[in-house]
Motif scaffolding. Sequence first.
Motif, PDB file in Angstrom:
ATOM      1  N   GLN A  23      30.934  -6.455 -29.284  1.00 10.35           N
ATOM      2  CA  GLN A  23      30.625  -6.422 -27.850  1.00 10.35           C
ATOM      3  C   GLN A  23      30.978  -5.074 -27.219  1.00 10.35           C
ATOM      4  OE1 GLN A  23      32.382  -9.780 -25.812  1.00 10.35           O
ATOM      5  NE2 GLN A  23      31.338 -11.284 -27.098  1.00 10.35           N
ATOM      6  N   ALA A  24      31.882  -4.352 -27.830  1.00 12.33           N
ATOM      7  CA  ALA A  24      32.294  -3.049 -27.295  1.00 12.33           C
ATOM      8  C   ALA A  24      31.310  -1.938 -27.636  1.00 12.33           C
ATOM      9  CB  ALA A  24      33.683  -2.684 -27.824  1.00 12.33           C
ATOM     10  N   ALA A  25      30.260  -2.247 -28.382  1.00 16.43           N
ATOM     11  CA  ALA A  25      29.299  -1.227 -28.818  1.00 16.43           C
ATOM     12  C   ALA A  25      28.723  -0.456 -27.636  1.00 16.43           C
ATOM     13  CB  ALA A  25      28.176  -1.872 -29.635  1.00 16.43           C
ATOM     14  N   SER A  26      28.483  -1.158 -26.535  1.00 18.42           N
ATOM     15  CA  SER A  26      27.893  -0.507 -25.369  1.00 18.42           C
ATOM     16  C   SER A  26      28.845   0.468 -24.683  1.00 18.42           C
ATOM     17  CB  SER A  26      27.442  -1.564 -24.357  1.00 18.42           C
ATOM     18  OG  SER A  26      28.545  -2.337 -23.913  1.00 18.42           O
ATOM     19  N   LEU A  27      30.124   0.369 -25.000  1.00 19.13           N
ATOM     20  CA  LEU A  27      31.127   1.250 -24.392  1.00 19.13           C
ATOM     21  C   LEU A  27      31.289   2.559 -25.157  1.00 19.13           C
ATOM     22  CD1 LEU A  27      33.946  -1.424 -23.792  1.00 19.13           C
ATOM     23  CD2 LEU A  27      32.191  -0.678 -22.173  1.00 19.13           C
ATOM     24  N   LEU A  28      30.738   2.599 -26.355  1.00 21.99           N
ATOM     25  CA  LEU A  28      30.944   3.743 -27.240  1.00 21.99           C
ATOM     26  C   LEU A  28      29.862   4.795 -27.045  1.00 21.99           C
ATOM     27  CD1 LEU A  28      31.770   1.689 -30.480  1.00 21.99           C
ATOM     28  CD2 LEU A  28      33.369   2.533 -28.747  1.00 21.99           C
ATOM     29  N   ASP A  29      30.289   6.059 -27.034  1.00 24.58           N
ATOM     30  CA  ASP A  29      29.325   7.158 -26.955  1.00 24.58           C
ATOM     31  C   ASP A  29      29.916   8.372 -27.665  1.00 24.58           C
ATOM     32  OD1 ASP A  29      31.269   8.179 -25.187  1.00 24.58           O
ATOM     33  OD2 ASP A  29      30.172   7.492 -23.421  1.00 24.58           O
ATOM     34  N   GLY A  30      29.148   9.449 -27.704  1.00 21.25           N
ATOM     35  CA  GLY A  30      29.634  10.665 -28.356  1.00 21.25           C
ATOM     36  C   GLY A  30      30.066  10.419 -29.783  1.00 21.25           C
ATOM     37  N   ASP A  31      31.294  10.840 -30.089  1.00 17.88           N
ATOM     38  CA  ASP A  31      31.832  10.669 -31.444  1.00 17.88           C
ATOM     39  C   ASP A  31      32.703   9.426 -31.574  1.00 17.88           C
ATOM     40  OD1 ASP A  31      30.618  13.035 -32.282  1.00 17.88           O
ATOM     41  OD2 ASP A  31      32.312  14.262 -31.610  1.00 17.88           O
ATOM     42  N   ASP A  32      32.625   8.514 -30.616  1.00 17.87           N
ATOM     43  CA  ASP A  32      33.459   7.308 -30.656  1.00 17.87           C
ATOM     44  C   ASP A  32      33.212   6.506 -31.931  1.00 17.87           C
ATOM     45  OD1 ASP A  32      34.416   7.995 -28.197  1.00 17.87           O
ATOM     46  OD2 ASP A  32      33.218   6.533 -27.076  1.00 17.87           O
ATOM     47  N   ALA A  33      34.310   5.936 -32.473  1.00 16.05           N
ATOM     48  CA  ALA A  33      34.200   5.116 -33.671  1.00 16.05           C
ATOM     49  C   ALA A  33      35.270   4.027 -33.646  1.00 16.05           C
ATOM     50  CB  ALA A  33      34.360   5.975 -34.931  1.00 16.05           C
ATOM     51  N   VAL A  34      34.925   2.882 -34.230  1.00 12.79           N
ATOM     52  CA  VAL A  34      35.870   1.776 -34.346  1.00 12.79           C
ATOM     53  C   VAL A  34      36.182   1.582 -35.820  1.00 12.79           C
ATOM     54  CG1 VAL A  34      36.268  -0.682 -33.945  1.00 12.79           C
ATOM     55  CG2 VAL A  34      34.965   0.654 -32.272  1.00 12.79           C
ATOM     56  N   LEU A  35      37.460   1.669 -36.169  1.00  9.49           N
ATOM     57  CA  LEU A  35      37.912   1.486 -37.543  1.00  9.49           C
ATOM     58  C   LEU A  35      38.384   0.051 -37.700  1.00  9.49           C
ATOM     59  CD1 LEU A  35      39.988   4.795 -37.884  1.00  9.49           C
ATOM     60  CD2 LEU A  35      37.523   4.457 -38.143  1.00  9.49           C
ATOM     61  N   LEU A  36      37.689  -0.721 -38.510  1.00 11.77           N
ATOM     62  CA  LEU A  36      37.978  -2.140 -38.696  1.00 11.77           C
ATOM     63  C   LEU A  36      38.935  -2.303 -39.871  1.00 11.77           C
ATOM     64  CD1 LEU A  36      34.270  -3.290 -38.334  1.00 11.77           C
ATOM     65  CD2 LEU A  36      36.030  -3.352 -36.554  1.00 11.77           C
TER      66      LEU A  36
END
Length: 338
Positions: A23-36
């Motif tokens: 759900q947070a995908a829409s909050l990410l931009d630029g070089d943003d990344a989520v490490l699971l």
Amino acid sequence: MRVAVDVMGGDHAPAEILQGCWQAASLLDGDDAVLLVGDEKVIINALEVCGLNSSQKTRYRIVPSTQVIAMDDSPVEAIRNKPDSSIAVMCKLAARGEADAVISAGNTGACVAAAQLRMRLLPGVSRPGIAVVLPTFHGPVVICDVGANISPKPMHYEQYAIMAGAYAEAICGVKEPRVGLLSIGEEDAKGTAVVKEARELMREQPCIRFVGNVEGRDLFKGTVDVVICDGFVGNIVLKFTEGMADGLFKTIAAELDQAAPDLAPQVSKVMKKIYQRHDWQEYGGAPLLGINGYCLICHGRSQAKAIKNAIRVAKQLVTSRVNEKIVETITKAGAVEA
């Protein structure tokens, strides 16, 4: 921003934690990344059916871990005996500079211990404190500590005041926040010996806009912006406030349905708006202030909405540079433990 998320921690892990990440995908931009961080097979299977497009999926990276710290595990022993737990691995990523922020809804004590052990403390900070934002009619109130340190020294209270004040200013937009010390009365004679000594330190500290002792009711009266207490008291205040708010909304809704059912549809819109403002999941997680990096500790009952908002807050924290403000103020104040 690179944020590492403990996929395995929390009452609703891993399903709700992963859903919050999607759900947070829409909050990410630029070089943003989520490490699971967590069970690789579980994460791969969830990623395949998450509903994100191929471009969005590139922002998610899997960091495998083979162990999980349970909610009832002893924090220090768990960190020592489970070096490949999702919490430990998450904090190692931050320590190596591979993550800018970390998020967990798992064992709070283990998260605090891992953050201190791996990420270390900011220069001059003696003990970290968990800060939460309480929504009130008069505006946000930051309370610190709510669980990291149940037996703080007077110096720790002073540092909590400085750190929570910096957080209130940087994140909540409160200029020169008023700081109060939670006690059983406004008079100087009230409180334990430690609280009395802490009050004198805070009163004499020019970097703190100290307003004196405050009582529990003052949190909602608009007379203070930051409230300082030990982690034992703070956690009780937090959980009591959550329970009271939830019970109050249910009582009002039930009474309205019974006394004036025709008005219920109109009033429900207003009630929903007020409830959202007081819903702890809207605020994501609570920052562990004083850590050399950014660590957000989420409620153990966190669901997808809370995790999504925690990622939003993490991004806000990273760009706020609040840690630099904390170090600068502690150094300037000379509030360093001898």
